[in-house]
Design an enzyme around this catalytic site. Structure first.
Site, PDB file in Angstrom:
ATOM      1  N   ASP A  11     -10.765  16.862 -24.246  1.00  0.00           N
ATOM      2  CA  ASP A  11     -11.130  17.087 -22.849  1.00  0.00           C
ATOM      3  C   ASP A  11     -10.967  15.801 -22.046  1.00  0.00           C
ATOM      4  O   ASP A  11     -11.811  14.908 -22.128  1.00  0.00           O
ATOM      5  CB  ASP A  11     -12.588  17.576 -22.816  1.00  0.00           C
ATOM      6  CG  ASP A  11     -13.075  17.836 -21.403  1.00  0.00           C
ATOM      7  OD1 ASP A  11     -12.240  17.930 -20.480  1.00  0.00           O
ATOM      8  OD2 ASP A  11     -14.303  17.941 -21.220  1.00  0.00           O
ATOM      9  N   ASP A  28      -7.265  17.311 -15.927  1.00  0.00           N
ATOM     10  CA  ASP A  28      -8.307  17.755 -16.859  1.00  0.00           C
ATOM     11  C   ASP A  28      -7.753  18.723 -17.893  1.00  0.00           C
ATOM     12  O   ASP A  28      -7.574  19.907 -17.607  1.00  0.00           O
ATOM     13  CB  ASP A  28      -9.447  18.402 -16.065  1.00  0.00           C
ATOM     14  CG  ASP A  28     -10.591  18.835 -16.970  1.00  0.00           C
ATOM     15  OD1 ASP A  28     -10.562  18.518 -18.179  1.00  0.00           O
ATOM     16  OD2 ASP A  28     -11.517  19.499 -16.475  1.00  0.00           O
TER      17      ASP A  28
END
Ligand SMILES: *[C@@H]1O[C@H](CO)[C@@H](O)[C@H](O)[C@H]1NC(C)=O
Ligand SMILES: *[C@@H]1O[C@H](CO)[C@@H](O)[C@H](O)[C@H]1NC(C)=O
Ligand SMILES: *[C@@H]1O[C@H](CO)[C@@H](O)[C@H](O)[C@H]1NC(C)=O
Ligand SMILES: *[C@@H]1O[C@H](CO)[C@@H](O)[C@H](O)[C@H]1NC(C)=O
Ligand SMILES: *[C@@H]1O[C@H](CO)[C@@H](O)[C@H](O)[C@H]1NC(C)=O
Ligand SMILES: *[C@@H]1O[C@H](CO)[C@@H](O)[C@H](O)[C@H]1NC(C)=O
Length: 424
Positions: free
Chosen positions: A120, A309
């Site tokens: 992430d 992201d």
């Protein structure tokens, strides 16, 4: 302006000294790690509305058309039953309890135990399901057992807690252990052991935790009174790599490869464009004040900053940008029940480009915009480009990474972009 993450610190006085990570034991100076699909979650459906809620919740953004507790009603209203989900995730607007579900996971070895973790680039904690959790919370998950690791060391007094906007979150204690990714080991990597996780993580079976790849300043480890941010895995290996980078190379189905230390120029066309990031927030953040629908470039004078992201599915743009895009899609409408922009699947979608800094436009071909169908007959589609409803941050997730090969450069804090070859 968005409140990004809410991080709670329990007020408990404890003096702690965190072990400094030993230099990475690197034999290879670059390495790869695959990104797999999390099949059981995928079978629950690529749920557009849930994907929007997930990203709003992750960043505690204001907005979101439907509260999570209303998803049951949504499924009923649309007369679609969760059991209609097909294994390839088509045709579902099923209520999905796993709003934080990670669809894509990569294997990570911690003290000899392999866990499937979500890489992430929008957070900075490496946290895992652990045997400190009650057993009913860990069913279906890989769980890290510190007592079975000969290399685990507890960090006395250290704790961590992340809480998301919907009240989901995770918390626990901290240790260090040997963490191996792609065959490369960091000996004393900070590993955060969950002793509490919210229900949405419990339900997201197969996700055993996260590997945060944003800047270390976002790390939530604290000593009870103040933050004592720990270095991410990437920060720990960076100095030993041929290049201080990791790259995300995603296929149209979302699987792919993360590579550390090397930029594989065969994976994109032409030269890579480099854009400095604004790391002050801890994210891989940049300005994005222009966009294009097809070849029509437009300014977005009130643009929010944007972040790259890998932990988000969609391309979440400022609301005016999403409106401008869908104004060029015949039959498109903002449907609050489904939770975003939908359109007839038969519509022709123009390409969408978003500015990355001042010098690069990242293009997503029209045939890669659709995120999911919303009905079994495949007549109505849910877009992978959605609006942020004035939340104050644009979040560029997998929809962008499937079209753009992206290098995250921790050395000079920049992002490199290369256009991936078109998909037929
Ligand atoms: C989904 O399945 C339910 C029952 O299993 C059925 O009643 C419903 O019509 C199905 N929905 C669609 C859109 O096929
Ligand atoms: C969904 O469908 C399954 C099988 O057809 C059925 O057992 C279940 O009760 C249905 N659930 C709802 C909420 O309709
Ligand atoms: C998706 O699943 C349906 C139903 O199982 C099947 O008919 C279809 O061929 C699958 N599509 C793809 C692209 O795999
Ligand atoms: C960062 O480093 C890359 C090579 O690693 C270089 O090509 C690029 O120009 C640099 N970018 C900035 C913004 O300094
Ligand atoms: C960098 O990011 C911060 C925090 O998000 C923001 O306030 C600032 O305006 C940004 N700086 C530039 C030059 O864009
Ligand atoms: C809907 O699309 C899926 C995946 O492309 C396919 O498997 C399925 O047969 C389609 N359904 C209909 C009714 O065309």
């Amino acid at each position: 302006m968005a409140t990004l993450r809410i991080i709670f610190f329990v007020t408990l006085l404890a003096a702690i000294v965190l072990a400094a990570p030993a230099p990475a034991k690197i034999r290879k100076r670059s390495f790869k790690v695959p990104r797999h699909i999390n099949a059981p979650v995928h079978a629950r459906g690529l749920n557009g509305g849930a994907a929007v809620r997930r990203v709003f919740n992750k960043y505690n953004l204001k907005g979101g058309f439907i509260a999570a507790e209303k998803t049951g009603a949504l499924a009923t209203d649309l007369k679609i039953n969760a059991s209609n989900s097909t294994a390839n995730g088509t045709g579902t607007v099923a209520a999905n309890p796993g709003d934080n579900a990670a669809l894509f996971l990569s294997p990570v070895d911690i003290g000899g135990q392999t866990l499937n973790l979500d890489f992430d680039s929008g957070s900075s904690d490496l946290w895992v399901f652990s045997t400190d959790l009650p057993q009913q919370a860990t069913t279906g998950h890989g769980v890290y057992d510190k007592s079975k690791s000969t290399t685990f060391k507890a960090v006395t007094g250290a704790q961590w807690q992340i809480s998301y906007g919907d009240g989901s979150g995770a918390a626990g204690t901290v240790g260090t252990d040997a963490v191996t990714i792609g065959g490369v080991t960091v000996q004393n990597q900070a590993v955060e052991l969950a002793n509490a996780v919210s229900q949405s993580f419990v339900q997201d079976t197969n996700t055993d935790g996260l590997v945060g790849l944003a800047f270390s300043k976002l790390n939530t480890v604290n000593d009870g009174t103040k933050k004592t941010p720990q270095k991410t895995f990437f920060d720990n290996v960076m100095g030993d790599l041929d290049l201080p980078v990791f790259t995300a190379d995603l296929d149209p189905d979302g699987t792919g490869v993360y590579e550390f230390g090397k930029i594989d120029a065969t994976k994109f066309q032409g030269d890579m464009a480099w854009i400095p990031v604004n790391a002050s927030s801890g994210f891989w953040q940049f300005s994005s004040a222009k966009f294009a629908v097809g070849d029509q470039v437009a300014e977005n004078p009130t643009a929010s900053q944007a972040i790259a992201d890998t932990g988000t599915s969609l391309l979440l743009v400022d609301q005016n940008v999403a409106e401008a895009y869908y104004s060029q899609v015949q039959g498109a409408q903002l449907n609050s029940q489904v939770g975003g922009f939908i359109y007839p699947c038969a519509a022709t979608l123009p390409d969408m480009s978003v500015a990355i800094g001042d010098t690069y436009m990242a293009k997503i071909p029209g045939n890669q915009i659709t995120f999911a169908t919303v009905d079994q007959a495949n007549t109505t589609c849910f877009g992978g480009v959605q609006g942020n409803q004035g939340a104050g941050l644009q979040i560029y997730g997998d929809v962008m990474f499937k079209a753009q090969f992206v290098a995250f450069n921790g050395g000079n804090q920049s992002l490199g972009f290369g256009e991936k070859p078109p998909v037929a």
